[in-house]
Scaffold this motif. Structure first.
Motif, PDB file in Angstrom:
ATOM      1  N   ASN A   1      24.789  48.191  59.621  1.00  0.00           N
ATOM      2  CA  ASN A   1      25.488  47.033  59.608  1.00  0.00           C
ATOM      3  C   ASN A   1      25.819  46.153  60.646  1.00  0.00           C
ATOM      4  O   ASN A   1      26.394  46.826  61.917  1.00  0.00           O
ATOM      5  N   VAL A   2      25.400  44.302  60.269  1.00  0.00           N
ATOM      6  CA  VAL A   2      25.725  43.808  61.895  1.00  0.00           C
ATOM      7  C   VAL A   2      27.179  42.873  61.800  1.00  0.00           C
ATOM      8  O   VAL A   2      27.129  42.646  60.832  1.00  0.00           O
ATOM      9  N   VAL A   3      27.829  42.836  63.052  1.00  0.00           N
ATOM     10  CA  VAL A   3      28.971  41.742  63.185  1.00  0.00           C
ATOM     11  C   VAL A   3      28.740  41.303  64.580  1.00  0.00           C
ATOM     12  O   VAL A   3      28.755  42.377  65.355  1.00  0.00           O
ATOM     13  N   GLY A   4      28.560  40.303  64.906  1.00  0.00           N
ATOM     14  CA  GLY A   4      28.384  39.721  65.367  1.00  0.00           C
ATOM     15  C   GLY A   4      27.105  40.375  66.529  1.00  0.00           C
ATOM     16  O   GLY A   4      25.909  40.182  66.572  1.00  0.00           O
ATOM     17  N   ASP A   5      27.801  40.363  67.681  1.00  0.00           N
ATOM     18  CA  ASP A   5      26.422  41.438  68.773  1.00  0.00           C
ATOM     19  C   ASP A   5      26.071  43.002  68.496  1.00  0.00           C
ATOM     20  O   ASP A   5      26.125  42.987  69.490  1.00  0.00           O
ATOM     21  N   ARG A   6      26.840  43.042  68.084  1.00  0.00           N
ATOM     22  CA  ARG A   6      27.047  44.535  67.736  1.00  0.00           C
ATOM     23  C   ARG A   6      26.044  44.706  66.345  1.00  0.00           C
ATOM     24  O   ARG A   6      26.568  44.721  65.056  1.00  0.00           O
ATOM     25  N   ALA A   7      25.324  46.473  66.441  1.00  0.00           N
ATOM     26  CA  ALA A   7      25.101  46.759  64.671  1.00  0.00           C
ATOM     27  C   ALA A   7      25.847  48.341  65.364  1.00  0.00           C
ATOM     28  O   ALA A   7      25.078  48.733  66.380  1.00  0.00           O
ATOM     29  N   THR A   8      25.896  48.605  63.895  1.00  0.00           N
ATOM     30  CA  THR A   8      25.852  50.212  63.789  1.00  0.00           C
ATOM     31  C   THR A   8      25.601  50.211  62.522  1.00  0.00           C
ATOM     32  O   THR A   8      25.069  49.974  61.289  1.00  0.00           O
ATOM     33  N   VAL A   9      24.836  51.495  62.998  1.00  0.00           N
ATOM     34  CA  VAL A   9      23.612  52.463  62.034  1.00  0.00           C
ATOM     35  C   VAL A   9      24.676  53.831  61.808  1.00  0.00           C
ATOM     36  O   VAL A   9      25.248  54.342  62.592  1.00  0.00           O
TER      37      VAL A   9
ATOM     38  N   ALA B   1      15.672  59.334  67.383  1.00  0.00           N
ATOM     39  CA  ALA B   1      15.151  59.502  69.492  1.00  0.00           C
ATOM     40  C   ALA B   1      13.748  59.121  69.327  1.00  0.00           C
ATOM     41  O   ALA B   1      14.319  57.515  70.301  1.00  0.00           O
ATOM     42  N   GLN B   2      12.638  58.891  68.179  1.00  0.00           N
ATOM     43  CA  GLN B   2      11.973  57.258  68.026  1.00  0.00           C
ATOM     44  C   GLN B   2      12.868  56.190  67.615  1.00  0.00           C
ATOM     45  O   GLN B   2      12.250  55.261  68.409  1.00  0.00           O
ATOM     46  N   TRP B   3      13.274  56.116  66.635  1.00  0.00           N
ATOM     47  CA  TRP B   3      13.656  54.867  66.487  1.00  0.00           C
ATOM     48  C   TRP B   3      14.796  54.475  67.087  1.00  0.00           C
ATOM     49  O   TRP B   3      14.315  53.497  67.799  1.00  0.00           O
ATOM     50  N   LEU B   4      15.662  54.933  68.052  1.00  0.00           N
ATOM     51  CA  LEU B   4      16.251  54.294  69.640  1.00  0.00           C
ATOM     52  C   LEU B   4      15.074  53.889  70.993  1.00  0.00           C
ATOM     53  O   LEU B   4      15.203  52.441  71.021  1.00  0.00           O
ATOM     54  N   ALA B   5      14.264  54.623  70.812  1.00  0.00           N
ATOM     55  CA  ALA B   5      13.238  54.146  71.787  1.00  0.00           C
ATOM     56  C   ALA B   5      13.008  52.921  71.389  1.00  0.00           C
ATOM     57  O   ALA B   5      12.568  51.787  72.389  1.00  0.00           O
ATOM     58  N   GLN B   6      12.962  52.777  69.869  1.00  0.00           N
ATOM     59  CA  GLN B   6      12.211  51.714  69.436  1.00  0.00           C
ATOM     60  C   GLN B   6      13.155  50.067  69.107  1.00  0.00           C
ATOM     61  O   GLN B   6      12.468  49.782  69.439  1.00  0.00           O
ATOM     62  N   ALA B   7      13.827  51.133  68.951  1.00  0.00           N
ATOM     63  CA  ALA B   7      15.151  49.366  68.548  1.00  0.00           C
ATOM     64  C   ALA B   7      15.324  49.174  70.465  1.00  0.00           C
ATOM     65  O   ALA B   7      15.579  47.716  69.841  1.00  0.00           O
ATOM     66  N   ARG B   8      15.597  49.876  71.319  1.00  0.00           N
ATOM     67  CA  ARG B   8      15.573  49.199  73.041  1.00  0.00           C
ATOM     68  C   ARG B   8      14.246  48.533  73.043  1.00  0.00           C
ATOM     69  O   ARG B   8      14.661  47.458  73.682  1.00  0.00           O
TER      70      ARG B   8
ATOM     71  N   THR C   1      21.525  48.239  72.977  1.00  0.00           N
ATOM     72  CA  THR C   1      21.191  48.682  73.697  1.00  0.00           C
ATOM     73  C   THR C   1      21.949  49.788  73.328  1.00  0.00           C
ATOM     74  O   THR C   1      23.677  49.566  72.414  1.00  0.00           O
ATOM     75  N   PRO C   2      22.032  50.987  73.258  1.00  0.00           N
ATOM     76  CA  PRO C   2      23.199  51.606  72.603  1.00  0.00           C
ATOM     77  C   PRO C   2      24.152  51.961  73.580  1.00  0.00           C
ATOM     78  O   PRO C   2      24.528  52.044  74.459  1.00  0.00           O
ATOM     79  N   VAL C   3      25.258  51.631  72.493  1.00  0.00           N
ATOM     80  CA  VAL C   3      27.076  51.670  73.743  1.00  0.00           C
ATOM     81  C   VAL C   3      27.760  52.731  72.961  1.00  0.00           C
ATOM     82  O   VAL C   3      28.323  53.279  74.108  1.00  0.00           O
ATOM     83  N   GLU C   4      27.926  53.255  72.135  1.00  0.00           N
ATOM     84  CA  GLU C   4      28.492  55.023  71.419  1.00  0.00           C
ATOM     85  C   GLU C   4      27.168  54.995  70.745  1.00  0.00           C
ATOM     86  O   GLU C   4      27.099  54.650  69.529  1.00  0.00           O
ATOM     87  N   ALA C   5      28.050  56.201  70.945  1.00  0.00           N
ATOM     88  CA  ALA C   5      27.244  57.317  69.199  1.00  0.00           C
ATOM     89  C   ALA C   5      28.303  59.044  69.123  1.00  0.00           C
ATOM     90  O   ALA C   5      28.299  59.096  69.705  1.00  0.00           O
TER      91      ALA C   5
ATOM     92  N   GLY D   1      27.115  60.430  61.376  1.00  0.00           N
ATOM     93  CA  GLY D   1      27.749  60.106  62.198  1.00  0.00           C
ATOM     94  C   GLY D   1      26.948  58.623  62.893  1.00  0.00           C
ATOM     95  O   GLY D   1      26.409  58.158  61.171  1.00  0.00           O
ATOM     96  N   THR D   2      27.738  57.683  63.685  1.00  0.00           N
ATOM     97  CA  THR D   2      27.445  56.392  64.157  1.00  0.00           C
ATOM     98  C   THR D   2      26.859  56.278  65.104  1.00  0.00           C
ATOM     99  O   THR D   2      26.858  57.015  66.254  1.00  0.00           O
ATOM    100  N   VAL D   3      26.018  55.209  65.686  1.00  0.00           N
ATOM    101  CA  VAL D   3      25.394  55.210  67.000  1.00  0.00           C
ATOM    102  C   VAL D   3      25.919  53.445  66.779  1.00  0.00           C
ATOM    103  O   VAL D   3      25.483  51.926  65.652  1.00  0.00           O
ATOM    104  N   VAL D   4      25.954  52.370  68.098  1.00  0.00           N
ATOM    105  CA  VAL D   4      26.961  51.272  67.818  1.00  0.00           C
ATOM    106  C   VAL D   4      25.528  50.877  68.832  1.00  0.00           C
ATOM    107  O   VAL D   4      25.271  51.544  70.032  1.00  0.00           O
ATOM    108  N   LEU D   5      25.296  50.085  68.780  1.00  0.00           N
ATOM    109  CA  LEU D   5      24.542  49.146  69.314  1.00  0.00           C
ATOM    110  C   LEU D   5      24.078  47.638  69.856  1.00  0.00           C
ATOM    111  O   LEU D   5      25.465  46.917  69.187  1.00  0.00           O
ATOM    112  N   ALA D   6      24.705  47.620  70.965  1.00  0.00           N
ATOM    113  CA  ALA D   6      25.207  45.696  71.203  1.00  0.00           C
ATOM    114  C   ALA D   6      23.453  45.158  71.440  1.00  0.00           C
ATOM    115  O   ALA D   6      22.382  45.549  72.120  1.00  0.00           O
ATOM    116  N   LEU D   7      23.592  44.781  70.736  1.00  0.00           N
ATOM    117  CA  LEU D   7      22.038  43.400  70.709  1.00  0.00           C
ATOM    118  C   LEU D   7      22.558  41.368  71.383  1.00  0.00           C
ATOM    119  O   LEU D   7      23.485  42.144  72.355  1.00  0.00           O
ATOM    120  N   PRO D   8      21.353  41.880  72.082  1.00  0.00           N
ATOM    121  CA  PRO D   8      21.005  40.914  72.823  1.00  0.00           C
ATOM    122  C   PRO D   8      21.883  39.590  72.778  1.00  0.00           C
ATOM    123  O   PRO D   8      21.670  39.286  71.827  1.00  0.00           O
TER     124      PRO D   8
END
Length: 190
Positions: free
Chosen positions: A113-121, A132-139, A145-149, A180-187
């Motif tokens: 789910n993408v809202v603004g400059d944040r993506a919540t998985v 772990a592989q997905w987080l590396a690939q996302a980065r 960048t993961p900001v909250e998990a 759970g959830t992982v929040v990512l900051a988008l560039p």
């Protein structure tokens, strides 16, 4: 011109010690000198030599630890330079890369789910290694960048509808799965 007069021997502060020393027999004087020498050697060992030898003994292990840390720093530097050299992406490309990687690595165990400059998985039973592989690939690919998990181990699913557990190189024990959830900051768009 007057010359300073020497103190009489009885009034010097060391006079009682000198008198006691003179009263000792030559054998006793030698024993006192040997004991004093032994105490001096012990002090020299404890103050000067023992700490230096301990440092020398610990040096190879400390050196190996610092080499490992240096290698890690070099790999992080290379990764940072690679990320800096990567071409700029648009927000649409970033979200597309995240969705593609999410589908490839986590399948239907995750929703984006993408809202603004944040993506919540949101994760439901996601395998730990795939996450772990997905987080590396996302980065690296999406520059997210993961900001909250907020993750918790998922409860084991019922045997009738559960997929076979993943067991990679850990003695046959199933790898954990996560909810759970992982929040990512988008560039930022430029």
């Amino acid at each position: 011109m007057s010359t300073p007069q020497a103190r009489p021997p009885a009034t010097r502060p060391t006079a009682p010690l000198q008198a006691r020393w003179q009263a000792l027999a030559p054998r006793e004087q030698n024993l006192v000198l040997a004991a004093g020498g032994l105490v001096a050697l012990a002090l020299l060992w404890w103050v000067a030599l023992a700490p230096a030898l301990a440092t020398l003994r610990a040096a190879p292990a400390r050196h190996a630890a610092l080499d490992t840390q240096l290698q890690r720093m070099h790999s992080l530097q290379a990764e940072a330079q690679q990320l800096q050299a990567a071409p700029r992406t648009t927000p649409g490309d970033t979200v597309g890369a995240l969705r593609t990687a999410l589908t490839q690595r986590l399948g239907n165990t995750a929703q984006l789910n993408v809202v603004g400059d944040r993506a919540t998985v949101t994760l439901k039973g996601a395998p730990a290694d795939a996450l772990a592989q997905w987080l590396a690939q996302a980065r690296s690919n999406a520059r997210a960048t993961p900001v909250e998990a907020r993750l918790a181990r998922s409860a084991p699913a019922a045997a009738s509808n559960a997929p076979a557990p993943v067991t990679l190189g850990n003695g046959g024990a199933p790898l954990p799965r996560w909810d759970g959830t992982v929040v990512l900051a988008l560039p930022a768009a430029r």
